[in-house]
Structure formats: structure tokens, C-alpha cells
Design an enzyme around this catalytic site. Structure first.
Site, PDB file in Angstrom:
ATOM      1  N   ASP A   1      -9.814  -4.123   7.852  1.00 35.42           N
ATOM      2  CA  ASP A   1     -10.078  -4.942   9.037  1.00 35.42           C
ATOM      3  C   ASP A   1      -9.352  -4.386  10.250  1.00 35.42           C
ATOM      4  OD1 ASP A   1     -11.379  -6.838   7.414  1.00 35.42           O
ATOM      5  OD2 ASP A   1      -9.526  -7.978   7.117  1.00 35.42           O
TER       6      ASP A   1
ATOM      7  N   HIS B   1      -7.212  -7.557   5.845  1.00 39.03           N
ATOM      8  CA  HIS B   1      -7.406  -6.456   4.906  1.00 39.03           C
ATOM      9  C   HIS B   1      -7.032  -5.156   5.608  1.00 39.03           C
ATOM     10  CE1 HIS B   1     -10.573  -9.266   3.372  1.00 39.03           C
ATOM     11  NE2 HIS B   1     -10.275  -8.770   2.197  1.00 39.03           N
TER      12      HIS B   1
END
Lengths: 438, 438, 438, 438
Positions: free
Chosen positions: D105, D102
Site C-alpha cells: 500500500d 500493507h
């Protein structure tokens, strides 16, 4: 509402918009029901953890509540006092007679056990003053043995005996504070007392550790002269895959194994019952039948979700059945009705806390009134008693009195070729009868 | 399809296409494993009810199996003999050492208890001859207290004591036959011992009835001199909403309450464990830890369906974990591995019974071999022992030996400001280790 | 209990003790609610299958109801007439405007399709007379494609196209009878249209078969000129492990795939919703949002049991939410409120049927009144509309009108560094509001 | 291993004790299976979120992992680089061809959308270099629309269109980065696209918003010229009570409704399948049958727990069935096998990450080999084809080809009084056959 140290924080901005106590539709503390005041029956409590310690996080998102006492960088003890101010303000708005707490709900964890217990003590003094001023009492205290990293493999059931010892030290502090605050019970919930995988677990050993721990708590209670009940709260799983205090029946077997069935009572929670595959009323009724009923956590789970949602109770018939079961069994003694429930993560307005509790209190009060009527009119208990009337006859008494054997009973049937005729269980009539009261 | 008494009975028309005994890939009865023969470890049994009494109906459809001994209009005793012929033919094909049965699996129910028990006795004689001829033995017998309409509100827990008496008479007959056939256990499953709605139920009263019933069975066992174990089998629900023998922990508490924890052992079933929210190995391990492990029903449920599907076991790693747990605890004594499983409703070919059992036997044999290797190499048990090594030190022994208190333990932590350092639970390493054996 | 053909058949022995129609507390057919008569809103139906065809068996026990028309050895057509007499007597006692039926509920299955359809036709004539005499109507008809052994691997989705053809022939008969009886819908429930194990299943092929089957039904409906709706009823599992008509969303995707989303509507059942992991109101609301809402099966499941218990509805707040959802969406058109519920296996008294239905009718009537008040006062819908008010502004309309792109929307946020401020979801206020109406 | 800016951080202490790449027992990248290299079949990915962004918290306890890049007070971008160093070190140790991520992340969230997207871009450059150096590729990118407080009532389905816009801006950034990194897919998981209570929710409106959002993503993909697939990932609940992307069937209906069934594919996750009441292989097979199969999240849930546990896969037969289903359908195209799994909260050693992934890779490789053998030998597919052979005859082809009607089919049966004879479904033989390959 005065709080905090120093000059700058004498009057926090009011946290709740609502300033006047809740006007209940159904809850009238002094209304007489089944020979007692309504507040004596309900003995309801607000819990510190969900309402004041929770931040509104979930496994997929950060905290949403943004309570001022959780602001990053604040002084922890000052924040704890701010939290206590708001807690007692909510208790005032709700006219709540009780609250429940963990050590780490009311005070910040310290770097050492000593520091933690000191913090807890100091905040205990702050709270004691508020209790005296308001008349609010402690339904029960607890020690938080679940959050800290050291407990990730269990507290009493940890593979490391030092962790057991640490937990013992923490419980000692929390139990003594509860005693000093005049708490009416002390509760234990073994959130980490369970296992994640049997592969790395010695279950027999861990059960013995847990049995020993609970005995130590009971011994300390007696040493202190604490008159309240020791409560254990069942939950089948979450956070662990399997928790040792699975449900009422499991705890009952455990208590007997470790000689505690007369020393410990059970605090039944609706949502935990559900996760164990039971109705709330089943767990209450079983605890009553086994003589270990103590108290309840009044919330509700979501039957379609597999985790502990701890909603506030909202379903009237469900509340009626629970209250009926409790009242039928004689009501609470040291226990009460703890709203172990949290506002939803999206319910970020402070006053959502007021609305949620107020509706729950009213729901339970209304349920109590209905349950009382069911008991007073007596139709339901009478039907049940009639159903088992045969057991009051000679045969029934003989069986239960130990005066029968398989052989005698076989003869009883065979000599006259008896074929017992079944009678309707009338479930729908019982259900319709309850609906007449709703 | 020729059957019946008289001369023609000597050779029933072949029911199975397969004529020669199954050639197993993994099961070798005389292979030595962990110091015993494989068949001494496994002690596997075919159950009469699913394989011979079942008709293949489900709640939405009629029977599909159309076994010849269920043909409408037949003579019930003749059909029972036909059924027994086929049962022993399957036992022969499978080289099965044991079978299990209910009274009403082997014989037709009569119009009265006397007639029923007479039928059961007469079929018992038929079966005894077959046992002698084949060497097959009885793992356990049971009485069917669930099917008949008279038991719809319970057998021992019925509101009518005459029903209790009827059940007592039926158990007496089944227990005595089991004793006479040299059965190694007698089992009870309380399928109707529970409730549908709490509204019409007096749970405390029913538990006392059940406690009394089980005591009567134990008393009769001793009177007979029956040396086998009395087994109780847990199941949480189905057919009732809530059954009193919910799971191992529940039964353990029940046994203690009624003074039976040294008299009764538990038969654990995979599918029933699952319905109670437990893994099979959890229930086995718990029964072992509590000293009440008796036997197992080796089947599997469907984790996504909420009823008792009793599939034959098919998943090797699951079987390995179960066998590892059993063998680690010392294996079976009087108990064994009962295939309490049924072929699917669509599996209408007689030989589906052979295939299903054969694959299950092989699966368990293979699982036994793997489990034995895990135990012999000892890596897994050693890691677990190391994990708890701290409890063998002074502190751990002091705690479990009753030489500690909350106060002493608090001091132990506080005096040196101890902060126990958590160690990895290494779950993935344990799982990877098991996978190395698969 | 006198019955049978000939002259004596004119007056069956009274089956129910109750002789006078039920006096409802809440249901008043002609009471005006939201501008219509109460009976026009509720359109409730008694179902033939649970009340008259069921025998009270369960997977662990034989039938308990012992209805006279199920007595062994009786003449099937005569028994069917007896059954119809009692059915219409119950309809009279309940003042029920509708009933629902399968072909094989009203008539015995024959040895061939021809014979079956002939039996169904003949019983259809018997029933038509009773309908004319009583004014009772057919809410929907169905064909039973689940019970017979031939359907054990599916009807439309069977591996054998002859079974598909057989099912087609049976549906043809049932649909034509429903048409001739003036039925307002024709319903299909694919109890066997699913699989037990993927290993032996070609799912894509079976879905195509099912899509074809449903198209054939729709084509035949148009050929007949049948004006009612074709309804499909979702259920996720039971009897099969996985059924193709899993839930509303699944059926909607299926209908689109096979070009039927404007031809077929959905009959939502509470218990089936639950088994699929949904609330009843979710399934109703979703069907409404997708434009495929047809009708409901008003029962309830047990949230703690994993099978279809089909209790009668008893929980008032649950019924309120369902009725609110239905009424908010405009209420029923051809659909109605079918009590697809059965009395418990222990409820063997004929009058248990009366009590169960009467309480359910009253519950739904009361729920309707409460729901109507919620709609009339409008507070709840207004709050919801306010919550989404932003979508009526320029940005919201632009997005939904297709005049936005990711790039434009990114610019909208970035140019002013917008940070949208979340507002409380106020779940507890909504719940408290509903409780004010209960 | 060089990382970080400035002089002080050139060489972080090695994070993993293991320094040499994993020696797999079963996974050999270049081994030929079914005509392709093993790595071309498996296309496995490590996910950034569970392995590097997770802190090891659970709803009842704080983080336990204490990764150095999560140390309080650190510089977020420097910590992100440290995290990336460790991530690529794990990829090296595992010889992993892919990873998934993501936006949030890999990079810290900024105070504004602009800042966030800038951070993501900058970290994208860091990662691009590492990809080039190592040859590791992106299986898919995602935007995190679940964690931030602004999304608590949904991203695309939020009542506030500004939140929709914000989410659009975030997806734009993540999609463009994924495109620039040569990602093979872009995935969306609607963790907040659902509801908590129907009472405050307008479901139809929210579905339209979600349909519009997904169309915008597809439009932007085409504008960019991104060649990868857009994937949607089903999950029924958690964090919300009900999520709109419930399961494969639900998403398929949704895609059709909004004209996207040819534009979007589905990423199936084992644990999400389970929570929706499906087996993993069911969801894979259904997606294949509907033409929307894209990729998989290879993990496992705990069948007895009701939340997303995302264990690493460990059960060989389960993995075999999944791989068999995938390979039978032609294997992956743009998709792959993403280990969307996390080490347990107690698995705090860095090398637990290595062990967990390595065992999972080996398990899948072994499952692939077994599945390939099943396909090559062809016994299982052949049996299934034989089972449906009737549908290749005249009747079957006529039905599916639209040349039949209910009337013609009825005549087909009736004219010869056909009674189709059911054939055994042979489930146990299929299961035994699979066990022969294990």
C-alpha cells in the site's frame, strides 16, 4: 492463421498447443435427436468476453492470463485483430457454430462515441470476413454499458439524461453491427441498471427511464428490419446492490408495464438464476410458461458463494434437467446455448480454454441425449399429466372457463360434505425415475 | 385457570400479570405528526395467529407455551372463547386499535366445511361483541389454507379441483365474516401455492389456477360490496420450495397477467422481503412505485438464518427507513402496521407477549417521529430531486415524452463529442444525514 | 390396518405394498470393490427418526403421514412395538445391514426419567430379538435431548444444572442400551446446545458445560467397556440461532480445548455441511486431515433453502465426489453411511419410503463403483501428488522439518532474485477428468 | 503540505476541500468513559488500502476514483509519496490516532523481492517522519500476499515451496518495518490461503504448510523483540472458494493444532463474520471466551449480498452491541478499531472519504457511550448472571469441578423423580432493555 497489419506480424506464434479440432465423446453435430440434428438443437456459442477479453483479475488480485493481445503498450486495433484471430482459432478447434460478443469485446473503446463506434465497425469488418471463411455465426451481439466510468450510476437509469443518450448511441452501433453480421438475437444485460442505496434513488423514475430505453431499442430494431429477438438477461445483483432485471418474473412484470411482453424475450443464465434464489430449470420453465423464453447462458455458479462465479457447467444431472425443460418446451428458436463461463483465474494455460469448452459441449450433448430419451419414452410427462387429470373434468374446466364462483364452489363442497383425499406427491419416485436415465 | 361458558366465563383467571395498560415512552395515540394523529398513521394490529394460536413448537421440539386454551381434552369452542378473552385483554393492555386473524385462529376446524364455517361464524359473533365493547377493529381477515393436510399440494394450485373448491368455500366464509366485522382489508397468503419439485409440477397450469382463484375472490368482494382492499402477501419459499407469490415484482407481473393490477394490493412483510433477497424498504418502495402498496407486516427476520423467524422489530434505524419510505409515499390508506411476529419459543411467560408488543409499538412510534422530521426538514428528498434534475430539462423530457430515438440520441452525443461527467453518488453523506436524525 | 397386542400382534397388517426385497441395479452386497465386499464398504443404515418417528408436519402444517402407530389414543408401548415391526420390515425389504436410533424414537417418553429409561430398556429387548432374528445391527444409538420442553434452553448448556443432570441420565440409558445391542458407535447431536440471543447468554460458561458433558460421556463409555466410537455431529444452526458444534473445524477446536481430540470422532452430514457454508466433501476431507473422521449422514439439502431439508441423495456426481473422498481416506472403520433423510411431506404412501431408500442405496453403490475406478486408475491422485512435488525437494522438506526461518528463506529468494513461475491450476481438466468417470 | 522530490511538486493542489479538522458530535478524545479516555478506548485507525490504494474498480467496471497518484505514467515512488501526503492529511482532518497498512500500500512493488523490500523501507522512512511530526501511530502492519500473480495458488499454502519462501521474505520485510515504526500489532490475512477446488488440492499438506509459516512468523517476532501481537484475521471465502482461516472457531482449532494458541490473537471483521454466517458480536464474544481476542475491523457487510462489501458502519444498535461486547470483555489491549471500509465506487469526491470516516467515528463513539452506560448500570449483565445462578450451587460446582459422573447425575434425578421446570428466556425483555439505552 494470418493476422495484424504490417510485415512483422503475419504469423503469430500459435496460441493453443492443440492444433486439431476436439474429438467429442458425445457431441456429434449431425446425429439426429428428436427429429433434428444435434447442432440444430444445441446452437452453442462461445462468448468473446470471458474467453478473450478477460484478464484473470479478481477483487483481490491482478490479471493472471497475460494474453499477448493485452500486453501493455500495444496498438489497440492490432491487438483486437490478434484477439479475433485467436477467437476464431478456438471456434475452429471446438467446431462451434456460434459466438456472442459486446461491442467493446471486439474493438477498443475510443475517446468519443464516434471513435468507439468507428472502431467497432472496423473490427466488425474483420470479423465478418472470418465468419464468411469459417461459417461461424453470431448468436447475439451486445453493447457494453457497464465497464466505463460514465455508467457507474446506470446507463438508461442514470440521473443524467446525457448518459442515457450515450448508451443509446452505443446500443445503436452494436445493434446495427449485429444486424449486419446476420446475428440471430440482440441481448441487453443491465449490469448498472439498479441501485446501491435507496436513499439516493428514485426508483419509479428509473424504472420509467428503463422502460423508455427498451422501447427505443425495439423501435430501432423494427426500423432496421432486424428479424432476431431482443433478449433481456435477468440478474438480481452484482455489480449493483439491486438490479431492476432481478429475475424472469420481475422482467415479465416490467415488460407488461411498458407494453413489451410481445416484443422482448428473456435470456436465462444458470448463475444468475441461482443468485436470485432460483434453480436454472425454474427460470426456464417460468419463462416458457409466460411465453417469453428466449435463450440460455449455460454456466454454473457455486451454490455456496454469493457472487457470479460463472464456472463451466460440469454436473450431468443438472444439465439433464435443464435440457429436458428446454426440449419439453419445444427447444430453441432464435436462441441457443451460450457458454457464458470463464476458466478459473489459475487456469492460465491457453489450452485450458479448449478443455473447458470441450467438456461443457460434451456434457450438454450427453444431457440432450438423456433428455431426448426421457421425452421419447414419455413416462415423466405422462405422470405429470395424470396428476392433474382432475382438471380436465367438468369441475376443473368449469373453474378455468370462468363458469364458477366462490358461492357455487362452496355449495359443491358443502352439499355432499366432500373431503378431498390427498394423493402422494411421489417426489422420490420422480427423482428415482430421472436417475434411471442418467 | 377457570374458563368456559356459563357464568364463570365472565371473569377468566388473569392470564397476564400486568393489569394496567402499557405506558408507552414514544407512542401517544393523539400526538399530531405530519398533520394526523399518531394512531391514524400507525394503524397497528396484533395478529391472532402468532400470539394466540401458536404453541411454541419448532421442527425439533414440541410446544412450550402451554396456553390453557390448548390443554388437551378441552372443549374446542369453549377454548376458542377463552382464547378470545385473552386476545382482547392483550389488545386492551396494548391499547391496540386493530387485530388480524385467520378463520382457524378464532375457531376450531370442523369435520366438514359446513361445520368449520359454522364454527367461524359463531366465534365471529363472540368477537363482534368484544369489538363493540372495546372499539377495537379488524385490520384484515384471512382464511387458513395452509395447515390442513388436504392442502399439502396447494389450495388454488392443487392438482385436484375439489381442493380448489374447498379453498373457495373457506375463503367465502372468511371474507364474508371480515366484511360483516367491518374489516378494512382481506388478505391472502399462498403458503402452499408453489411447488416442491418441478418434476411433478405443471407450472403454467398452476399459475392459471391461481389467477382464476384470485379473480373469484375479487368478484365475490364486489358482490358483497366489501369496500376494503384485497391484499396478497409475497413470500419466496417456506413452506414450499418455491412459492408463486415470490416478491412484490413477481406478484405485480402476476396481477397484470390476470387483469388484477387495479384490484389487488400487496402486503409487504419484512421477513419475507429478506428471504427473497430484498430489504424491507425495497419492497415497500417498489410496491409504491408500481401503485400496489397496501399494508405491511412489521417484523424482522434474522439475516443469518434461512427461515421465517418473524422476530418482533427491534432495530431503530431499520424501522426509521421503513417508516420514512411509507410516509414519503403518503402513508397507509386501508392498510396498517401488522405485528406479524412471535415471541421466541423460550419466552413462555404470558407477559412476554406484552413486553414484546410494547417495545415494538414504541420502536415504530419513535421511528415515525424521526421519519416525520426527515420529511418535514426535507433535506433528504431535496437531495434526491436535485440528483435527477437533468431529467426535468429538454433532453430528459423529450426522452420520457417519446420524442427521441436511438438515432437522434446518438447524434446528440456525437455531434459535439459529448462525454458526460459522472457526479459522486454521495452514499456516505446520505447515510450520515440519516444518522443525524436517529 | 390391524395391529395391537395379544395374538393378533404377530402379523401386523402389511404396511408396505411391496412384499419382496428390493432388486437393486447397482448395489450387490457381495461384489468385491477395492478389495472388500460392497456391503463392508457402504455399511449403510436406515434411521428410525425420519422414517418411523416423523409425522410429516412442517412449521405451517400438521402431520400428513398418519402412520397407524401414531393414531391418537393408542397404547404407547403397543404402538412402539408396531413401529418396530414396520421398521424391521423396511430393513428386510432393503436388505439393510444397519439402523440408527434415538432412545425416544423406539420408546415413548415416560413421566419421569426412570419411566423413560424403563420404556427404552423394554423396547430395547423387543428390538434385540428382531436384530438377532434378522442379522441387522446398530450403527449407532443416540439420546434425544432436543424435543422435550425441558431442553428448550439447552441440555448440557442449560442455565439450570438439573437439566444437565437430566440429560446425563438420559444419555446414560441410551449409551448403555447401545452398548448392550452391540452398537458400533454412539452419537451426539447438540440441537439445543447453542443460543438464541447473545444478550441472555454466557458463551464461555456454556462451552465449559458442554466440554464437561462430553468428557462425562467418554468416561462412562470407558467404564462400560464400550468399544465403539463416540461421534459428535456438527450443525451450524436450526433449531438454535447458533449451535456450538457449528462445523468440523469448530468441533475440532472444541475437542482440543477439552482434551478430547483422541476420544471423539465426527459424523459429517451433507445438509449440515451445506448450512455451514461448506461442501460435503470439504467437511469429510477436513475431518480426515485432522484425524477425526468418523461417519456420515448421507442426505442432501436444498442449496437454495436455508433450512435442513434432509432430502434423500439423488445427484450422482455429488455422491461420487463424497465416496471418492471417503475411499481415498481409507473408507469407514466403525462409521458408515446413515440415510439421515426423510421422504417429503407429500409422500404419504408407505412405499415412498422403500423407493426413496432404494434409489439412495443404488446411487451410493454406483458412486462407490465410480470412485473405486478413479482410485484404481490413479490418474487424479497422481496429478495432485505431482502438483506438490516441489515439497518433496530439499527446500520443502527443510521448511516442514523446521530447518528454515524467515531470514533464511528471504535470502534464498533474494540471493538469486528468484521469481517463482506460477503453473496452471487446471481446474477444468480435473473436472473433465471426473466427468470421464461418471 | 510539502511532498515529493524535485522543485516541481512542492505543493500539490489540496486534495480535500475540507481544510479544518472534523468537528465530531460524539467523539471527544479526552472525555472519560469507564475510567479511561475515549481515545484510549477506541484506538481507531484509518486503513491505507481502501482509502488510498483502491481505485474504485469492481468486477464489472474500471476504476472510478482517478486519484492523482494513480495517474498512468507517473513515477511510482513519487506517487507513493504523494499518496502518503494525502493519507496524513486525512489522518489530520480526522484527528485519527492510528493507521494500518500493507507493504504494497505504501510502496510500489519492485521487479524482485529485494527491490520491493527496498521500496518499502524507503517509504517507511518517509512515513516515519510524518508519524513523528503528527503523533499518529501504526496500529498494525501487514504484507500483501494476495495481489501478485505468483500467489494465485496461495502464499504459504502454494504447491511451490519457492512461493512460500518469497512470502516469507515479504513478511520479514513488513514485520521488521512494523517493528521499527513502533507498530502495536502485526496482522496476517490469508486471502489466498485456501482452495478453489478440492480436486487439485491436498488439504492436510496445505494446513501443515500454513502452520509452519505462522510459526516462522512468531519465531521471527521473538527474535526481533517485537512486543506487539501477531493477529490473524478470519474470512471464510473470497477470493478463494474456501479459506483456511474461516472464522474464529476454525482459527482457534488451527492455533491449538500448531501450538500457537498463546502466541497469536484474532482480528475480527464484521463483514467477514457475516460471510461466515455469524454476527460480529458472536465472533468477538467467542474470541474473548477462548482467550484469543485481539482487535477488530469495524465495517459492515450487506446481509443480502454474498461478497465483501466493507461498507462503513452506520447502524447504531449494531455498533452498540459490538462495543458492549468488547467493553464487557475488558476492551482492547494492543488492538483497536480499524475502519477497514471503503467508500462506494460512485463516491468519487475526495471529501467522501472524510465524511465516511467522520460518521463512522461518531457512530462508534456514540455506541461506546451507550455501551458504557449499559455496563455501568449493570442491569443486563446482572440478569445474565442471575440466569445461570444455579451453576454456583453445589450441583453446578460439582459438575464443573469434575466430581460428577453420568451415573451419579442419573441417580440425582431419578431418586426424587425430578422434573426441572424451564424458565422463560425473556429474549424480548433483553431486547427491549437494550432499546431503552439506544
Amino acid at each position: 492463421m494470418v493476422t495484424g497489419g504490417g510485415l512483422t506480424m503475419k504469423r503469430p506464434a500459435p496460441f493453443f498447443q492443440q492444433a486439431q479440432p476436439v474429438k467429442y465423446r458425445w457431441y456429434k453435430p449431425d446425429r439426429k435427436v428428436l427429429g433434428k440434428r444435434m447442432d440444430e438443437h444445441m446452437r452453442f456459442a462461445v462468448c468473446y468476453w470471458h474467453s478473450f477479453a478477460s484478464i484473470g483479475a479478481d477483487p483481490f488480485g491482478v490479471g493472471t492470463f497475460e494474453r499477448p493481445w493485452h500486453a501493455p503498450g500495444g496498438d489497440p486495433m492490432q491487438q483486437a485483430r490478434h484477439k479475433a484471430d485467436v477467437a476464431f482459432e478456438l471456434l475452429r478447434l471446438l467446431n462451434a457454430p456460434y459466438f456472442t460478443f459486446h461491442d467493446l469485446d471486439i474493438a477498443p473503446e475510443g475517446a468519443t462515441l464516434r471513435e468507439t463506434n468507428l472502431n467497432v465497425r472496423r473490427m466488425g469488418e474483420v470479423i465478418e470476413k472470418k465468419m464468411r471463411a469459417s461459417g461461424v455465426k453470431v448468436l447475439w451481439g451486445m453493447a457494453n454499458l457497464t465497464s466505463n466510468r460514465r455508467y457507474f450510476s446506470g446507463a438508461a437509469t442514470n440521473p443524467d439524461p446525457d448518459v442515457f443518450a450515450y448508451a443509446a448511441g452505443q446500443v445503436k452501433g452494436a445493434l446495427e453491427l449485429t444486424h449486419d453480421l446476420g446475428g440471430e438475437n440482440f441481448a441487453l444485460w443491465g449490469g448498472r441498471e439498479g441501485y446501491e442505496t435507496l436513499l439516493n434513488t428514485d426508483m419509479g423514475r428509473e424504472l420509467d427511464q428503463l422502460g423508455r430505453f427498451l422501447n427505443l431499442v425495439v423501435e430501432h430494431k423494427h426500423k432496421l428490419g432486424f428479424q432476431g429477438a431482443i433478449l433481456v438477461e435477468p440478474k438480481p445483483a452484482e455489480p449493483t446492490k439491486h438490479q431492476y432485471d432481478y429475475d424472469v418474473a420481475t422482467i415479465y412484470g416490467f415488460l407488461q408495464r411498458y407494453g413489451l411482453e410481445r416484443e422482448v424475450k428473456i435470456n436465462v443464465e444458470q448463475n444468475h438464476a441461482l443468485l436470485a434464489g432460483h434453480t436454472f430449470e425454474h427460470e426456464i420453465a417460468l419463462a416458457q410458461a409466460l411465453g417469453v423464453f428466449g435463450s440460455i447462458d449455460m454456466n454454473r455458479g457455486d451454490e455456496l458463494l454469493g457472487w457470479d462465479t460463472v464456472h463451466f457447467p460440469t454436473n450431468l444431472p443438472h444439465a439433464v434437467i435443464a435440457m429436458y425443460q428446454i426440449m419439453k418446451g419445444g427447444g430453441f428458436t432464435t436462441g441457443g446455448l451460450n457458454f457464458d463461463a470463464k476458466v478459473r483465474r489459475q487456469s492460465i494455460d491457453p489450452d485450458d480454454l479448449v478443455v473447458a469448452h470441450a467438456d461443457a459441449v460434451d456434457l450438454c450433448a450427453r444431457a440432450l441425449l438423456i433428455a431426448a430419451k426421457m421425452i421419447e419414452e414419455g413416462e415423466l410427462p405422462k405422470r405429470v399429466a395424470d396428476r392433474y387429470a382432475g382438471w380436465d373434468g367438468a369441475l376443473g374446466r368449469g373453474i378455468l372457463g370462468g363458469r364458477q364462483s366462490l358461492a357455487k364452489l362452496a355449495t359443491h363442497i358443502e352439499k355432499n360434505d366432500l373431503e378431498p383425499q390427498p394423493r402422494s406427491g411421489h417426489q422420490e419416485r420422480y427423482e428415482a425415475l430421472v436417475n434411471r436415465y442418467i
